[in-house]
Structure formats: C-alpha cells, structure tokens
Design an enzyme around this catalytic site. Sequence first.
Site, PDB file in Angstrom:
ATOM      1  N   GLY B 276       0.831  -1.195   0.000  1.00 35.37           N
ATOM      2  CA  GLY B 276       0.000   0.000   0.000  1.00 35.37           C
ATOM      3  C   GLY B 276       0.866   1.244   0.000  1.00 35.37           C
ATOM      4  O   GLY B 276       0.808   2.052  -0.901  1.00 35.37           O
ATOM      5  N   THR B 504       2.755  -5.290   6.651  1.00 30.67           N
ATOM      6  CA  THR B 504       3.416  -4.783   7.848  1.00 30.67           C
ATOM      7  C   THR B 504       3.552  -5.842   8.928  1.00 30.67           C
ATOM      8  O   THR B 504       4.371  -5.712   9.821  1.00 30.67           O
ATOM      9  CB  THR B 504       2.604  -3.606   8.402  1.00 30.67           C
ATOM     10  OG1 THR B 504       1.216  -3.983   8.367  1.00 30.67           O
ATOM     11  CG2 THR B 504       2.779  -2.384   7.535  1.00 30.67           C
ATOM     12  N   ALA B 546      -0.273  -1.075  14.999  1.00 29.74           N
ATOM     13  CA  ALA B 546       0.244  -2.055  15.962  1.00 29.74           C
ATOM     14  C   ALA B 546      -0.135  -1.674  17.385  1.00 29.74           C
ATOM     15  O   ALA B 546      -0.675  -2.489  18.143  1.00 29.74           O
ATOM     16  CB  ALA B 546       1.757  -2.190  15.811  1.00 29.74           C
ATOM     17  N   ASN B 666       7.820  -7.272  17.441  1.00 34.50           N
ATOM     18  CA  ASN B 666       8.357  -8.406  16.680  1.00 34.50           C
ATOM     19  C   ASN B 666       9.584  -7.933  15.914  1.00 34.50           C
ATOM     20  O   ASN B 666       9.481  -7.360  14.831  1.00 34.50           O
ATOM     21  CB  ASN B 666       7.295  -8.945  15.705  1.00 34.50           C
ATOM     22  CG  ASN B 666       7.764 -10.201  14.992  1.00 34.50           C
ATOM     23  OD1 ASN B 666       8.952 -10.507  14.964  1.00 34.50           O
ATOM     24  ND2 ASN B 666       6.819 -10.930  14.426  1.00 34.50           N
ATOM     25  N   GLU B 740       6.662   3.849   9.429  1.00 37.67           N
ATOM     26  CA  GLU B 740       7.167   5.004   8.672  1.00 37.67           C
ATOM     27  C   GLU B 740       8.602   5.401   9.006  1.00 37.67           C
ATOM     28  O   GLU B 740       9.330   5.867   8.131  1.00 37.67           O
ATOM     29  CB  GLU B 740       6.270   6.229   8.933  1.00 37.67           C
ATOM     30  CG  GLU B 740       5.333   6.550   7.823  1.00 37.67           C
ATOM     31  CD  GLU B 740       3.961   5.915   7.991  1.00 37.67           C
ATOM     32  OE1 GLU B 740       3.114   6.147   7.135  1.00 37.67           O
ATOM     33  OE2 GLU B 740       3.728   5.173   8.965  1.00 37.67           O
TER      34      GLU B 740
END
Lengths: 338, 776, 171
Positions: B276, B504, B546, B666, B740
């Site tokens: 995306g 992501t 997240a 993670n 980002e």
Amino acid sequence: MIKFQYDRAADVTDAVRQIAADPEARFIAGGTNLIDLMKYQVERPPRLIDISRLPLTSVEETPGGGLRIGALVPNTDLAYHPLVEQRYPILSSAIMSGASQQLRNMASTGGNLVQRTRCFYFYDVTMACNKRQPGSGCAAIKGINRINAILGTSESCIATHPSDMCVALAVLDAKVHVTGLSGSREIAVVDFHRLPGDTPQIDNNLRRDEIITAIELPAQGFAANHSYLKIRDRLSYAFALVSVAAALELESGRIKTGRLALGGVAHKPWRSVEAEAALRGQAAGPETFARAAEIVLRDAKGFGHNDFKIDLARRAIVRTLTQAANATPQSQADKRIR
Amino acid sequence: MSTDVNRRDPLATTVAFGSIETANAQAAVQATAQQQASKSMSSYIGTPTSRVDGRAKVTGQAKYAGELNVAGLVYGSAVGATVAKGRIVRINADDALKVPGVLDVLTHQNRPRMADNDQAYRDDAAPESGAPYRPLYDDRILFNGQPVALVLAEDWETARYAAMLVRVEYKAEDHVTDLHAARGSAFVVEKPEKPRGDAAKAFAAAAVRHEAEYFIPIEHHNPMELFASTVVWSDDGKLTVYDKTQGVQNVQRYLCGVFGLKSDDVTVMSPFMGGGFGSGLRPQYQVVLAVLGAMSLKRPVRLVLNRAQMYGVGYRPATIERLALGARANGELEAITHEAIAVTSQYEDFSRNDTGWSGILYKSPNARYTHKLARLDLPTSGDMRAPGAATGVYALEAAMDELAVALKLDPVELRLRCYSDRDQNEDLPFTSKSLRECYRQGAEAFGWSKRNPEPRSMRDGKELVGWGMATGVWEALQMPASARIVLTANGHTEVATAASDIGTGTYTIMAQVAADRMGVPIDNVTVRLGDSTLPACPIEGGSWIAASVSHAIIGAADEVRGELLRIAKTMPDTPFADALAGDVVLTNGKLARAGDVARSVPIADVMRHGKVEHIERIKDNTFADISKYARNTHSAVFVEVKIDEEIGIIRVTRAVSAVAAGRILNPKTAGNQVVGSVVGGIGMALHEETLIDHAFGRIMNANIAEYHVPVHADIHDIKVIFVDEPDSIINPLGMKGVGEIGIVGVAAAVANAIYHATGKRVRDLPITLDKLQRQL
Amino acid sequence: MSDVSRSAAMAAPATINVTLEVNGRSCTLTIAPWTTLLDALRDRLGLTGTKKGCDQGQCGACTVLVDGRRINSCLTLAVMKDGAKVTTIEGLETDGTLHPLQQAFIDHDAFQCGYCTPGQICSAAGLIAEGKAKTPDQIRELMSGNICRCGAYPNILAAIQQAMTAMGGKS
C-alpha cells in the site's frame, strides 16, 4: 491488445510464404517486445505467425573459425554458450547487461535485433510520433527526451535502439542471415539498422518478406581485450543511457585493430569507423582514447534533457577503451566500474 | 475466501534474524528457544516471530482482491482521459458494444445513480478542505488518465480490447501541471506549528547561516499489486466487495455514502493487500467503477487497473522546501525557517506536516514554518510512506549537513549540540526519546569515528567514498480500535478486528499479543482481519495500527480472563476465592495465580464447570491521557556511498539505521519493515521521479520500467538496530509503530554521503548521474 | 485505425486447444490466441499464486518456470507453450512439505506484502537451476528482474543463500 489470428510456421519457407502473403502480419518468437507493444496498442498486428518452433536454435562453428548462431537461440543460451563465453566474451557481457534473466530466457537472438525503441512518445499512443504514426510529428524533440538520441538524429525522430546485444554484435562485425521470397542474403549488422531520416517508421533493412535465420560471427572475437560498459539510472534491469562496446587487438602496447560502438545514443548501434581509424597504430593510452571519443561525438547534438549524454559518452568511451586495453572488462554482476 | 490465517508452520526453531540487532531481541531469541523446548509458557511479545501468514504467502494461497473466481464473473476495463483538463463532448461506444462478449459500456451518462453531495464522497483519509473526486460522475475532466468509461465484458481480454475502441471527444482547457510554474500562485495552509521568536531577525544576525532550496519530485507508491476490486452482487442487492485497501471500513462507509446503501448491504473484504505505502488509505476509483458495473449488470464484476492507471491515483506531492538555518559558531541553532510549497489538485487541499519536524529534533529559540499549496490539474496528492516527513526531513537534514560543513563540525556532533529534550512546537516533554542512543549506537555500528570529514578525502580504488548521516523522526500515534476475542473450550483463541495487513505484519503481531495474553501457543490462535464486519479499526496508516490494535486485544483478553475468573471462583476448591482480576494470569492453557502459577486450573475445566462452549468479548482500546506529552519515534541513519565520479555511477554500499521506537513487538517483522523503508529511501534519493510532459499534462513514465524503483542489484548491506527505549508512559506495552520511521532521513543521508564523497551538493531529488555531472 | 477495424470486423474469435502440463498435471484449455500464460493460469486454471504486477514484463511478479526455465508469463502467449511443462508457486510444495526456498523465505522474513513472493521464489528456483550465481553480487544481479517494492531484498538474498545450501546445488 487487439484480437488477432494466430498461425504457426511449419518451416522457414512456410514462414516466408506466410509473411509475404499478409503485409500486416508479424512474426512472433520470444514475444518480449511485441506482446508488450501490443498491450500498449503501439503494435496492432491482425495476425501473428509463430516462428518459435522453427529449427533455428543451434550454435555452430563455421569453416572460417567463426560462429553461426540460430536466430531463435534464446539470449541466455547465447550468453552462456561456452564458445561465446570463451571467444566472444563481449557478446556474453552485453547480453547479460540487458533486461532480466526471465526476459533473456524468452528473448531470441533475431528478436533482439528487431526490438523497437523505448522512446516515451513512441509508447504513448496519444502522443505524436513519426515512428508509430508517420507524419504525426515528434513530441520527444521538445518533450522529455532524457533517454533519447544524440547521434544520427533527424527532425522527424530522435529515438534510440535499445539493444545491448546489438552493440556488441556491431563491434564484432557480425552478419545477419536473412531469407526471403527471392532467397537468402547477408546483411552486416552495422548496415542492418537504419538512421531515422524522414522514414523513422522503418527501423531496419529487413524486407517485409524476410525472416532472420542466423547471426554469424567472424573469427576475431577480441577475447583478450574487450569491455562492455552500460550506464543507466539504476544498477540493473534498466535501459542504457549510454553504453559502450570496445574491442582491441593489441600488439606490443599499440592498437592493431580497434573497434568501438555505442548504445543508447542513436537509432542504431553507433559504430564509428572514423574513430576506429584514429585508434589504429596508436599507443593504447588515454590520449588516443580521448581522441577517438572526440571523433565519435564530434557531431553529437542534444535536445535539452539528454545534453548530458554527450559528455557522459565521451568519458564512457575513454573508460571502456581503458578497460579493454587493461584486459579488465566490466563485470555485469560487480557494479564497481573497473 | 476465508480471512482466517491458520498457522501450520511451527515457529522457526532457528530464528532468522537477518541483520537486526537488539539486546532485547537477543534475549528474546533465547527465550524463544526455551519456549520451543518446554512450551511451558508463551511469551511472544518482543520475540522475533515468523509471520503467521507466511505459509499462505509463499505457497500462493493468499488471495488478493483481484483473485476471487466466482461464477458468472464480469471483467471490467477502464478507459482513461487523454487530456488534463476540460469537458467530455461525446463518447462513442458503438464499436466497443459490437464486440462479441461485451456486455455494456458505462459512462457518466448511463451509470447507475450516485450521490450528488461532497460529503458522501469524503472518506476517512480525505482532506478536510475541498470536494472529493467523483469517479465517472460527470463530463468534467480533472486530470489526465481520469476514467471516462468502464467496459464490461465476459472475459478480461475482450474488455481490454473493447476499451480501446471507445472513442471520446474532449473540449480541452488550458492546464497547469508544473509546480515550478505554479509556485507563484501557491497559497498558505494553516498548520498547528506556531512560530517562536523572530526567525528572520535571528537568521540575519546569526554567526553562521545556511539557506537553500530543496526539491522532491512527484513519486508514486507503485505497490506490486495493481488496484483491484471484485464486487459480488447478491440477488437481495447486497454487495460483498473484495478490495485492495488499507481500510475496509473506510471503503465500506464510503460506498454506503456514494451509493446510498444501508450499512448492512455492503461488506468489504481485504484479507491480503499486495503493498500500500499509503496508496490504499483512500478508496480508489476502481472500487466505485466495479460497484457501478455490478449494480448495472446485477452480476459479479472485477476491475483491475493496469500499471499505467496506477498513476491516476494518489502520489507523494512534488515539494519545494526552503530552509534557512542560523547558528552560533558553536553550532547551537538560533533560527530555523522552513517553508514548503507542495502539489495538490484543483479540487482538494491535501497537505501534511513537512515543516514542523525541526521543532521536535533541534533546539532553536526562533523558528518560523510556512506550508503552501499549489493547485495543479492532477489527481489529489496523498499519503506516501511517512508523508510530510520523508520530504520535509529530507530537506531539513540535508540543510543540517550543509550547516555542519559551514560550521566545520561533525554532522553527528552538530545534532547533539542542538538536541532537544522537549517538543518545542507544543512545549511538551516526550514520553520517551532515545535519539541520543540512536546516534551513538548507529555511529558505532557504522564506524563513523573513522570518517575523514573532508569531502573527497576517502577513496576505495577508483571510487570516491562518502559517509553521510541524517536524523529521522515520526509520530507515535494510537487510534481508537476495537478487538474481539473468542476463546473456545479447547483453548483455541480467535482474535479479530477490521484492520488490514498491508505487509506490515499485523496478522502476526495480533497473534503474538493474543497468544501471550491468552496463555496459549501461537499455533492455537486464529487471526481475522480485513473484513468490514469485524470490530472497528482505523485505516492502516500513520504507523498507528500495531499499538492501537494490540491494546484493544489486551483489553479483550483481560475481559475474557475476568470471565474465566468469575466462573473459576465458583468451582469447588477454587484457588481464586479471594483473587481480584489483577491477581490472575492465563498461562500454558491455565488460569493461574500471578506469582504462583502452580495454583492454577485448566481453562478447559473452568469452561466445562461454567458450561460454556466459548467466551467472546469485544473491547475498545483505552489509553491514559498523555496529551501532556509528545509522542515520537526517532532514528539515526548512516549511509556509505561509493561513486565512480567519471562515469557518475552511485552505489549505496552500506546503511545502518538505528531506530528508537519503544518496545519492539516483533523484531523480525519490524526489522524487515525498517530495511524496506531504507530501500524506499534509497529509491527516493537516487531513482524515483514521475515525469510529466507539462505541455500535455501527461505522465510519460507511467510504468515500472522507466519509473525506476530500486532493484535487487541496487541494495546491499542494511543493518537495523533497535535501541532500547523503555516507555512507561505511552501505553501499557511501551510500544510505538515502525511503519514510517525507517524511510525518514534516508534520502538526506544518501545525499549527504554523496556530498561527502564528491564535494557536490545536489538538492533536487532524485540524484541522477546527469545532475551530479552538471556539478562537476 | 485500419488494423483495428480489420480486427473488429473479424468473425467470432477462433479458439485453440492447448495442452499444458501444469505442476505435473496435464490440462487442456480451449483458449483465444491473445490469452497470456499468466491470464490462463489465473483466470482459467484458478492458479492465482502467479501474480500480475505490471503485465508488461517490468516487475517479475508473474515469473513461472516453463520447461525448467524462469520466464515472465505476462509476455507469453499460452498458445505458444502448447505441450510445455509449467511450474507455478502452487507446484513447489511436495506432499505438504515446503520447498526449501519457501521455507527459507519464511525463516528469513523475505517478504512483507507477499505479492512479489511467488515470482521471487519461482525466479530463485530458476536461478538455482541455472547454477550461475555463486556470490551475493551474482545473486543480486540475476534476481534483479523481480522487483520487491516492500524492499525485502536483503532478506531475499539471505533466503536464497539458505536454500542453496539446503539444496546442495540441486534444483
């Protein structure tokens, strides 16, 4: 892509017969360029003649010590052929610098010769382009022409030929074997492609009824002193802004034979016989190379965005000749310029 | 199509780490190994965990929006405008309609009814100001490539063929697509960042000054997956829409508004999204066209854009950035002026924060920010990978490098001298800011101390070597989100929210958090997302998913645990008679006393006792009020370039990105995200540029052969370091998003490295060999 | 425009019978000549693991193995491959066990969105079969026909190296 009729050619004679009978038909082999152009509606053949199964896939030694390469030998097979790697490494190198491995696996030797320009305006059917639509004009001349030609241009076209392989073939003095209704003939690679002049819609001197059957390499392969240097906007999978093929035959530090051709700068692989004459008999060093570069680019002309190519080509020529003289040909995997 | 991701592969026993380093992660690897051995308890948060949807992706089983094969599917092909501005005079579809297999050609003249007010078209990510574009609405042409007709046919090749037979006549009007030509007419947009002191006066008086203009061209996201929608029409008029989107509920609400449908009538699904980078935040026109086709034919319709049409959606706006930095001789900043002029469309005003980032990074008593927009005859610009920051911080960090040169200061040292422990824009402390550690660890890993500051001083054979660095900064946002957990008596946990996983790793972090909080192995967790009927979730952007989703899951898990405790208290010989909610944990399939896990009862026993088959809870996330804090992620990025100056070939041979983003959920997927962002930053620095022929207002490299993005050969060693950044304020997990931050500053670090190598400063991106040559 | 009108005037499209061996299974398709191998796989055989990223030979997402060699299926007419053996991402698993490349891609997190992944894996399988890539630079160069916009290249390289070791040079 328009709807088209699909036929297979049974053999070379049948292929010639079919193409001669239908002036709008096109041969298809690897399809990497033609299908692409058909999807963009640049090419609209109502009929495709599949020649991919013709028995033109062998690489054979010729009596004169050269090599005869079937027109349907895939680019990868040609680049990896042991005799090519040994005797004509510049050809392997040039092929491996172009496109991607997937495309090289598909693309044929003959198809590589007849691939069409990448000019933005040729590809966009809403734009004026004399090559695509004769008489419509050339939008590239005043447009975004960063990738366009600096040599041999005309008022009607500033497109370049995008092939890497052909640049190497040009310095190798390869010949194109073609067969048509009236029989077979040979065309020197340097005479195969044309300059645009006022007929830019005609890329090359292949006649309507002819099929390429083979490429023949003469014995001299310049295996000791050669290099193919390709300069582009990213380090792989991009067309050349400028590429240089240089091949030298040296005799105690002096140039016995020098060959020089450029890609990405003209409507055809740009071989400079005059520059080669200036190399002959001279010491293989920077002054000689610079002089040759000056000769090649004496009549170069930029169109704004592509002005940089002139100076870039000059420096690339010197560098590539140096690589060839030093027997340190440019690697296509290790991106450090040698 | 199921949105369940059933994990069949066990956790990789040898955790593949790539080049991601963190002290936490190292410990976590050991922890993972122990868990593998004993499976005695789950602890997935902070552990490098393989993607739970990995198997689906490597086997080709993951189904993307254009891949649902349903009976009777109709294929669409869109026809694009060939002028940049004007009116449609006439559309002749006769030839197209004659092609066997063509079902219809929809235009603004014969399409089904659509809403006639702007509000109906305003999606969650629409700019506040302006009138959103209405696909296939009327005869007005707002940008070149705008869809003007939709061909519907029984197969895709027929649709594509017939599309080229649709003839459209236009009455073209004068257009402008060149930002440089339009900068004079740009207007100021209000931004929250307020000026401090008198920047102009302080700049004029400063001992050392640097002032320059930087430029970033239009860039397109170019996700690998083409925009696609498959709309399944039901006889009752209900629509199920499989869409490439970063927000299923956003698209769902949008379609309800545009077509006047009830919420129950539209379901939007997006279980997988092939990239995306912001392009899927807003509903794109293919979904509207596909719905129009389905409503018109009352059949399922699929529309996939071609790669050229991917340039008719949003893009990173071309931006002119002007920086004026004034400093004392010791490097302390006295004045910062940052002005941006960016592209938007004629019909909407899109802008992000380009200019305010220096207030977060660098102390300066005087600062002034201005953001202007130029309206061009293009689609509305949009969010792309760190919108605002990728551009604004590029300029800021290139300018800081130039200031360091003027000051004869090491670039890292300059940044440390200007380091701000407060957000000066809002005058707030940070929840956490470990940027100093980023500089320290990044510099150490890179070997920065061996840098000779003199430009052109470092060589490797024929090549000039350049070492450059820059700072990155982004926001650590968290948005309202809701999650549902369903615990089954056999210990299986389903966790669900209407998020998207655009690559992501949302599937995986949801599984990790749920597994930990429910005390079950991750294999026993099923994740559902990408379905608009699931609990509410915002669009997947801004690096907020997240943190937002994790805390909703924690809330839902706590409720499930509370219910288990309530039942367990009623069991004979219960060890929980006096236990409060906070006294118990779920671990290893049991409800247990915290701190004394031997006192436990299997979950299955509790549920059997309570005679419940499953326990289901939905919970909104909640966060403490942290409005008195600034919330940001930071990074320091170090880049090595090697340049053959004669030929102009620039190679990025090494990069180190040290990131401070709180606790890393993670490290494996987060590290990958940062690596990928660095690759994006390299593309921004060296390759990416959308080329418009302004005479025609038309994009000339609308493909991915001539719009260059980095290929494999362009990318070498990229090392990611997550520095330790404990944050007890921002949220219970102490986490921040990393979507980002990885790209911010990278382009500047590359540009600064090129300067260091060559002594040449190219301020216009991308830094192509001709621009470098012009400076020689 | 003459060629367009000539084509538009053509009678109902002729279809051709094509037999392909796809992932070990023989499939006979009746298709139009302009159907690409990519569209045949995705729309006719339901093998959507092979991806359409550009449809112009510019991205590599559509990479499959034809007679063991990696090619771009988007620029391949299906009719031209009559009789060929085609291997797609769906054909790499054997009896539920992942191909070493598939496992390595998971182990090294060699993807994010997953859309280029089938093409990357098929391309890497072709690369290993070619046996030409030994060094990281050679792998990078010979994998440059597969664009990963998520930027997972370093992990892709690591995954290919792991698979090469696991496969011991075998393809």
